[in-house]
Design a protein around this motif. Structure first.
Motif, PDB file in Angstrom:
ATOM      1  N   LYS A   1      -0.336  -7.028  -5.240  1.00  0.00           N
ATOM      2  CA  LYS A   1      -1.685  -6.825  -4.703  1.00  0.00           C
ATOM      3  C   LYS A   1      -2.570  -8.037  -4.979  1.00  0.00           C
ATOM      4  O   LYS A   1      -3.369  -8.439  -4.125  1.00  0.00           O
TER       5      LYS A   1
ATOM      6  N   GLN B   1       2.507   1.611  -3.403  1.00  0.00           N
ATOM      7  CA  GLN B   1       1.536   2.047  -4.402  1.00  0.00           C
ATOM      8  C   GLN B   1       1.307   3.550  -4.300  1.00  0.00           C
ATOM      9  O   GLN B   1       1.189   4.246  -5.322  1.00  0.00           O
TER      10      GLN B   1
ATOM     11  N   GLU C   1       0.830  -1.206   0.000  1.00  0.00           N
ATOM     12  CA  GLU C   1       0.000   0.000   0.000  1.00  0.00           C
ATOM     13  C   GLU C   1       0.866   1.259   0.000  1.00  0.00           C
ATOM     14  O   GLU C   1       0.595   2.212  -0.742  1.00  0.00           O
TER      15      GLU C   1
END
Length: 376
Positions: A229, A202, A199
């Motif tokens: 992911k 990203q 996360e």
């Protein structure tokens, strides 16, 4: 007439402001005694990170030149024949000034174009931390020789703190320099070293500029992040307590067979392959368990990661595996293996009568004990 003259000047200025260099030149300068005719190699990272030669040049009077065209910025590496090490440079259209000493190519300097300025700025800061780490390691070696336990522990703690600071420096650099190619490369390194969550990585990728996202380096990062992911999502879906995802694939006869078609009171999904020695060594135990419990509701579906149908079918016959089998003959690119996050075999998933995963990777006596508990 005066207005026409002014218009021509304005158009000329606009053209000069909007023009972009159509090609690149790397103007190399080497200090130290490097003989004329020494070969210089320009390389880039190719498939499987293998270096691919792009161009060669020769040293003349301590200088060399590479010229060409480059569609987008890409990291390249300069090697010099008979000299140790190499130097990084970003190949992009424009005039790149490369300077290095023959005995320290790793400390070379590339400037003159936007991405090389970013690279040099990063290298300056990075090298300062590297020097600090080298100094600590030198002191640590001396402390180890003198068996100074207190100093050793103190230096190890200092080195760990420095490592954490450096990781923070790299993450901060990415945030502060969204227009830098090196930022995309640093995200790729953070993925490999697992210093941040998917996360977080990203979010860093999302912050890159549109131009950098179009580079091959950034596209590679995006693909890797998407795969991570997906793996994390699949991991949740195939954890103990989750309902096993359904799948279908060709059986040895070529007919599609689905997991939901073969579920029993207890169901074993067995990932294996003819080429896998541990799998073949475990097969006699699975055969024994199957023969003992098939009448009580045990169902097995083997998912083969073989490379050829011939090897797969022969192994089924040779090992006497009389249960259900499917395979896409796709090795570890198999869609079912990816769905279940299987990157090593043997791998097993044991399901209850509702298709819920109750155990993973049971073998030997542990497999029989759990199945006996479920069916007796």
């Amino acid at each position: 007439m005066r207005n026409i003259f002014l218009a021509i000047i304005v158009l000329g200025l606009m053209a000069s402001c909007n023009s972009k260099p159509e090609g690149y030149s790397i103007n190399g300068t080497l200090t130290g005694d490097v003989a004329d005719g020494t070969a210089v190699y320009l390389k880039r990272s190719g498939e499987n990170n293998r270096l691919v030669e792009v161009d060669t040049a020769e040293v003349k009077g301590g200088t060399f030149v590479f010229e060409g065209q480059q569609n987008q910025p890409e990291m390249h590496y300069i090697f010099i024949d008979q000299l140790g090490g190499y130097a990084a440079t970003v190949l992009e259209n424009g005039d790149i000034e490369f300077t290095a000493h023959k005995d320290s190519l790793g400390l070379a300097k590339s400037t003159g174009t936007p991405q090389n300025e970013f690279l040099y700025d990063f290298q300056k800061n990075s090298r300062e931390v590297s020097q600090q780490a080298m100094n600590i390691q030198k002191d640590l070696k001396a402390a180890s020789n003198s068996r100074d336990t207190v100093l050793i522990n103190s230096l190890k703690e200092e080195l760990n703190d420095l490592r954490g600071e450096y990781e923070e420096f790299e993450l901060g650099y990415i945030k502060d320099n969204p227009n830098a190619l090196i930022s995309a490369l640093l995200i790729d390194r953070a993925i490999n070293t697992r210093t941040s969550t998917t996360e977080e990585l990203q979010t860093l990728f999302n912050g890159l500029s549109a131009e950098i996202k179009e580079t091959e380096a950034a596209k590679k990062v995006k693909k890797t992040l998407d795969e991570l992911k997906k793996r994390e999502e699949n991991s949740k879906n195939t954890s103990v307590g989750a309902v096993a995802p359904d799948f279908s694939a060709p059986s040895p006869s070529g007919k599609l067979l689905a997991l939901n078609d073969v579920k029993g009171k207890a169901t074993l999904i067995d990932f294996w392959a003819a080429w896998c020695r541990p799998c073949r060594a475990e097969n006699p135990n699975v055969v024994k368990v199957y023969d003992k419990y098939k009448e009580k509701g045990l169902s097995i579906i083997g998912v083969s990661l073989d490379k050829t149908a011939e090897a797969w079918k022969k192994a089924i016959e040779d090992d006497g595996l009389e249960w259900h089998h499917v395979s896409n003959i796709a090795y570890f690119d198999d869609a079912i293996a990816k769905l279940y996050n299987v990157d090593a075999i043997p791998a097993t998933f044991l399901l209850d009568e509702n298709g819920v995963i109750v155990a993973k990777n049971l073998r030997g006596p542990a497999l029989e004990a759990r199945i006996s508990e479920m069916l007796n």
